[in-house]
Scaffold this motif. Structure first.
Motif, PDB file in Angstrom:
ATOM      1  N   UNK A  16       0.805  -1.254  -0.011  1.00 53.74           N
ATOM      2  CA  UNK A  16       0.170  -0.035   0.106  1.00 53.74           C
ATOM      3  C   UNK A  16       0.764   1.386   0.020  1.00 53.74           C
ATOM      4  N   UNK A  17       1.800   1.401   0.885  1.00 52.32           N
ATOM      5  CA  UNK A  17       2.765   2.547   1.291  1.00 52.32           C
ATOM      6  C   UNK A  17       3.637   2.795  -0.432  1.00 52.32           C
ATOM      7  N   UNK A  18       4.011   1.464  -1.023  1.00 56.00           N
ATOM      8  CA  UNK A  18       4.978   1.477  -2.065  1.00 56.00           C
ATOM      9  C   UNK A  18       4.059   1.968  -3.248  1.00 56.00           C
ATOM     10  N   UNK A  19       2.562   1.992  -3.332  1.00 51.49           N
ATOM     11  CA  UNK A  19       1.670   2.303  -4.424  1.00 51.49           C
ATOM     12  C   UNK A  19       1.646   3.734  -4.034  1.00 51.49           C
ATOM     13  N   UNK A  20       1.512   4.278  -2.944  1.00 49.62           N
ATOM     14  CA  UNK A  20       1.171   5.706  -2.539  1.00 49.62           C
ATOM     15  C   UNK A  20       2.579   6.478  -2.839  1.00 49.62           C
ATOM     16  N   UNK A  21       3.731   5.917  -2.403  1.00 54.39           N
ATOM     17  CA  UNK A  21       4.998   6.649  -2.651  1.00 54.39           C
ATOM     18  C   UNK A  21       5.262   6.691  -4.056  1.00 54.39           C
ATOM     19  N   UNK A  22       4.875   5.871  -4.815  1.00 51.55           N
ATOM     20  CA  UNK A  22       5.162   5.745  -6.436  1.00 51.55           C
ATOM     21  C   UNK A  22       4.132   6.361  -7.443  1.00 51.55           C
ATOM     22  N   UNK A  23       2.960   6.266  -6.849  1.00 50.58           N
ATOM     23  CA  UNK A  23       1.977   6.755  -7.900  1.00 50.58           C
ATOM     24  C   UNK A  23       1.058   7.978  -7.374  1.00 50.58           C
ATOM     25  N   UNK A  24       1.357   8.180  -6.058  1.00 49.56           N
ATOM     26  CA  UNK A  24       0.414   9.194  -5.225  1.00 49.56           C
ATOM     27  C   UNK A  24       0.730  10.666  -5.274  1.00 49.56           C
ATOM     28  N   UNK A  25       1.279  11.305  -6.485  1.00 48.16           N
ATOM     29  CA  UNK A  25       1.423  12.510  -6.502  1.00 48.16           C
ATOM     30  C   UNK A  25       0.523  13.382  -6.965  1.00 48.16           C
ATOM     31  N   UNK A  26      -0.585  12.623  -7.920  1.00 48.25           N
ATOM     32  CA  UNK A  26      -1.609  13.427  -8.623  1.00 48.25           C
ATOM     33  C   UNK A  26      -2.763  13.147  -8.040  1.00 48.25           C
ATOM     34  N   UNK A  27      -3.700  12.751  -8.965  1.00 52.27           N
ATOM     35  CA  UNK A  27      -5.395  12.675  -8.513  1.00 52.27           C
ATOM     36  C   UNK A  27      -5.482  11.187  -7.912  1.00 52.27           C
ATOM     37  N   UNK A  28      -4.387  10.414  -8.028  1.00 51.88           N
ATOM     38  CA  UNK A  28      -4.613   9.065  -7.496  1.00 51.88           C
ATOM     39  C   UNK A  28      -3.926   8.983  -6.099  1.00 51.88           C
ATOM     40  N   UNK A  29      -3.666  10.239  -5.398  1.00 58.01           N
ATOM     41  CA  UNK A  29      -3.152  10.289  -4.143  1.00 58.01           C
ATOM     42  C   UNK A  29      -4.275   9.750  -2.994  1.00 58.01           C
ATOM     43  N   UNK A  30      -5.377  10.396  -3.056  1.00 56.68           N
ATOM     44  CA  UNK A  30      -6.560  10.179  -2.153  1.00 56.68           C
ATOM     45  C   UNK A  30      -7.076   8.657  -2.111  1.00 56.68           C
ATOM     46  N   UNK A  31      -7.342   8.047  -3.443  1.00 55.85           N
ATOM     47  CA  UNK A  31      -7.584   6.714  -3.317  1.00 55.85           C
ATOM     48  C   UNK A  31      -6.614   5.864  -3.033  1.00 55.85           C
ATOM     49  N   UNK A  32      -5.182   5.890  -3.369  1.00 54.94           N
ATOM     50  CA  UNK A  32      -4.341   5.330  -2.803  1.00 54.94           C
ATOM     51  C   UNK A  32      -3.829   5.571  -1.285  1.00 54.94           C
ATOM     52  N   UNK A  33      -4.336   6.591  -0.870  1.00 59.14           N
ATOM     53  CA  UNK A  33      -3.863   6.895   0.682  1.00 59.14           C
ATOM     54  C   UNK A  33      -4.900   6.053   1.426  1.00 59.14           C
ATOM     55  N   UNK A  34      -6.354   5.914   0.915  1.00 56.41           N
ATOM     56  CA  UNK A  34      -7.501   5.072   1.553  1.00 56.41           C
ATOM     57  C   UNK A  34      -6.979   3.732   1.673  1.00 56.41           C
ATOM     58  N   UNK A  35      -6.369   3.389   0.285  1.00 54.64           N
ATOM     59  CA  UNK A  35      -5.822   1.911   0.115  1.00 54.64           C
ATOM     60  C   UNK A  35      -5.087   1.473   1.192  1.00 54.64           C
ATOM     61  N   UNK A  36      -3.902   2.368   1.127  1.00 58.84           N
ATOM     62  CA  UNK A  36      -2.662   2.215   2.144  1.00 58.84           C
ATOM     63  C   UNK A  36      -3.147   1.938   3.537  1.00 58.84           C
ATOM     64  N   UNK A  37      -4.163   2.563   3.799  1.00 57.86           N
ATOM     65  CA  UNK A  37      -4.612   2.515   5.333  1.00 57.86           C
ATOM     66  C   UNK A  37      -5.745   1.253   5.540  1.00 57.86           C
ATOM     67  N   UNK A  38      -6.541   1.193   4.496  1.00 59.94           N
ATOM     68  CA  UNK A  38      -7.513   0.203   4.780  1.00 59.94           C
ATOM     69  C   UNK A  38      -6.947  -1.326   4.284  1.00 59.94           C
ATOM     70  N   UNK A  39      -6.432  -1.429   3.500  1.00 58.91           N
ATOM     71  CA  UNK A  39      -5.623  -2.705   3.037  1.00 58.91           C
ATOM     72  C   UNK A  39      -4.955  -3.302   4.332  1.00 58.91           C
ATOM     73  N   UNK A  40      -4.015  -2.837   5.002  1.00 61.17           N
ATOM     74  CA  UNK A  40      -3.407  -3.204   6.324  1.00 61.17           C
ATOM     75  C   UNK A  40      -4.555  -3.562   7.396  1.00 61.17           C
ATOM     76  N   UNK A  41      -5.388  -2.635   7.467  1.00 62.97           N
ATOM     77  CA  UNK A  41      -6.369  -2.978   8.568  1.00 62.97           C
ATOM     78  C   UNK A  41      -7.218  -3.978   8.446  1.00 62.97           C
ATOM     79  N   UNK A  42      -7.523  -4.096   7.150  1.00 60.32           N
ATOM     80  CA  UNK A  42      -8.492  -5.441   6.866  1.00 60.32           C
ATOM     81  C   UNK A  42      -7.700  -6.671   6.933  1.00 60.32           C
ATOM     82  N   UNK A  43      -6.423  -6.507   6.397  1.00 62.57           N
ATOM     83  CA  UNK A  43      -5.730  -7.818   6.661  1.00 62.57           C
ATOM     84  C   UNK A  43      -5.146  -8.044   8.097  1.00 62.57           C
ATOM     85  N   UNK A  44      -4.863  -7.069   8.917  1.00 60.86           N
ATOM     86  CA  UNK A  44      -4.790  -7.137  10.160  1.00 60.86           C
ATOM     87  C   UNK A  44      -5.803  -8.176  10.890  1.00 60.86           C
ATOM     88  N   UNK A  45      -6.990  -7.508  10.531  1.00 60.23           N
ATOM     89  CA  UNK A  45      -8.180  -8.009  11.419  1.00 60.23           C
ATOM     90  C   UNK A  45      -8.584  -9.634  10.978  1.00 60.23           C
TER      91      UNK A  45
END
Length: 226
Positions: A151-180
């Motif tokens: 999630x963070x790799x995607x955010x750091x690599x592609x998160x400079x423009x319009x994708x920043x918000x959805x990638x930020x949500x993904x970077x937070x949600x995916x680890x939390x879902x996986x942890x649960x």
């Protein structure tokens, strides 16, 4: 001369960018060793897993099992390989290698931490409603570490423009879902996945800082040679 000065400025990576995440990783390792040596913590973990298991439902089973497949080693390597190949074609090999390092090195590092801490997984006999049985050591969770790193790799690599918000949500949600899901499936203790969230975040930051040091060293070398 101006170019050299500008390159030198770009090359400046604060020492804390390396030292702080490295200290966090070491703290996670020490915490794991302490947790393994403290039966009361494991007893509390087991009690919490049992409580979470009480919420079992077909939908949650499906989500947890699907998540387990998505962040398994084979699927992860496939995803990283596909994205890396696209980056290679569009941005060059350097971008592809950087993305792969951000996504995979923290995950590989979690296996090293597991071998140091050597905490046993929850026993199926202690969890009458467990969904899945897994092998290997428990601390930290490799699946959760991979979800954080990817999630963070995607955010750091592609998160400079319009994708920043959805990638930020993904970077937070995916680890939390996986942890649960790892706790819900009964293959990790809650403290395992909590440690994974901290460890993997620090590991990604450490890898990112090291990559910046390498890139800036290479740029400075190219300027000096030129």
């Amino acid at each position: 001369m101006t170019t050299a000065i500008a390159t030198g400025r770009r090359a400046a990576v604060p020492a804390r960018a390396v030292v702080v995440p490295l200290c966090v990783i070491l703290a996670v390792v020490l915490a794991g060793l302490m947790i393994r040596a403290t039966p009361a913590v494991t007893a509390g973990d087991i009690a919490l897993i049992r409580a979470i298991e009480g919420a079992r439902a077909p939908f949650l089973d499906a989500v947890a099992l699907t998540d387990g497949v998505l962040f398994s080693p084979v699927a992860a390597l496939t995803i990283v390989g596909a994205i890396g190949a696209g980056l290679w074609l569009r941005r060059g090999i350097g971008a592809a290698v950087s993305f792969a390092a951000l996504a995979l090195l923290p995950w590989l590092g979690s296996s090293v931490v597991k071998d140091i801490v050597r905490r046993p997984r929850p026993l199926p006999a202690e969890l009458p409603h467990h969904v899945l049985t897994d092998t290997g050591y428990s601390f930290p969770s490799g699946h959760t570490s991979l979800a954080v790193a990817l999630g963070l790799a995607l955010l750091l690599t592609f998160g400079a423009g319009r994708l920043r918000t959805p990638l930020l949500v993904l970077a937070v949600a995916a680890p939390l879902v996986t942890a649960f899901s790892r706790v819900y499936l009964g293959v990790h203790h809650p403290t395992d996945v909590l440690a994974s969230l901290v460890y993997a975040t620090a590991a990604v930051l450490l890898v990112d800082a090291l990559l910046r040091l390498v890139r800036n060293w290479w740029s400075a070398r190219a300027v000096a040679v030129g």
